[in-house]
Design a protein around this motif. Sequence first.
Motif, PDB file in Angstrom:
ATOM      1  N   ILE A  22      14.189 -17.439  -2.404  1.00  0.00           N
ATOM      2  CA  ILE A  22      12.208 -17.715  -2.690  1.00  0.00           C
ATOM      3  C   ILE A  22      12.371 -18.321  -4.553  1.00  0.00           C
ATOM      4  O   ILE A  22      11.231 -18.971  -3.442  1.00  0.00           O
ATOM      5  CB  ILE A  22      12.145 -16.213  -1.975  1.00  0.00           C
ATOM      6  N   LEU A  79      13.767 -26.052   4.127  1.00  0.00           N
ATOM      7  CA  LEU A  79      12.452 -26.021   3.506  1.00  0.00           C
ATOM      8  C   LEU A  79      11.819 -27.307   3.825  1.00  0.00           C
ATOM      9  O   LEU A  79      12.551 -28.495   3.604  1.00  0.00           O
ATOM     10  CB  LEU A  79      12.415 -26.374   1.563  1.00  0.00           C
ATOM     11  N   ILE A  89       9.498 -22.527   5.767  1.00  0.00           N
ATOM     12  CA  ILE A  89      11.186 -22.851   5.952  1.00  0.00           C
ATOM     13  C   ILE A  89      11.678 -22.616   7.539  1.00  0.00           C
ATOM     14  O   ILE A  89      11.457 -22.361   8.377  1.00  0.00           O
ATOM     15  CB  ILE A  89      11.718 -21.331   5.092  1.00  0.00           C
ATOM     16  N   LEU A 131       6.376 -20.248   3.941  1.00  0.00           N
ATOM     17  CA  LEU A 131       7.436 -19.570   3.032  1.00  0.00           C
ATOM     18  C   LEU A 131       7.049 -17.966   2.131  1.00  0.00           C
ATOM     19  O   LEU A 131       7.610 -17.141   2.209  1.00  0.00           O
ATOM     20  CB  LEU A 131       7.436 -20.745   1.776  1.00  0.00           C
TER      21      LEU A 131
END
Length: 156
Positions: A22, A79, A89, A131
């Motif tokens: 992340i 991404l 994502i 995300l």
Amino acid sequence: APNNNWSSEVGSLGYTWAQDLIEFFETPFADNSLTTLKHYAAHDSSLAAFYGAVGYVTEANAGDPSTIPQFAQTVVFELHSDVVGQLSIVPKIGYPTEEPTIPINFALEPMAILCTFENGTNYDGSAGCPLADFARYVSSTAPKAADGQCYYTPAM
């Protein structure tokens, strides 16, 4: 997220790895980094821990994300950024055939991970998710206890 008190305290053994992913996704857009690929090589036990941190669930493992991965399994997280800059994502997973009589075939397919809405509801992220929702699920698997990731139960 872990479903019993001890597991909740200890957290997912793959949490640190998922959190690193992340942070990598957030970094290129924060500092204009030119890094566009991050590669991890891991043994199946590390992948099983990672699966727990991202909520990977399939019919084969009946909701138990600690299942052992297939031989030469590959996990890819793409991404994406939309026109207003929202990051999302798209998870994919695949592995080659293992039969000596069958030609090697390798393809990636959607990976059934979990993401979490702001209201705390988990949902299937296999088609992709923001995300922030992915990070929200991963944070639910973080260790809660100060002693962190310990294999001993209180009874031990």
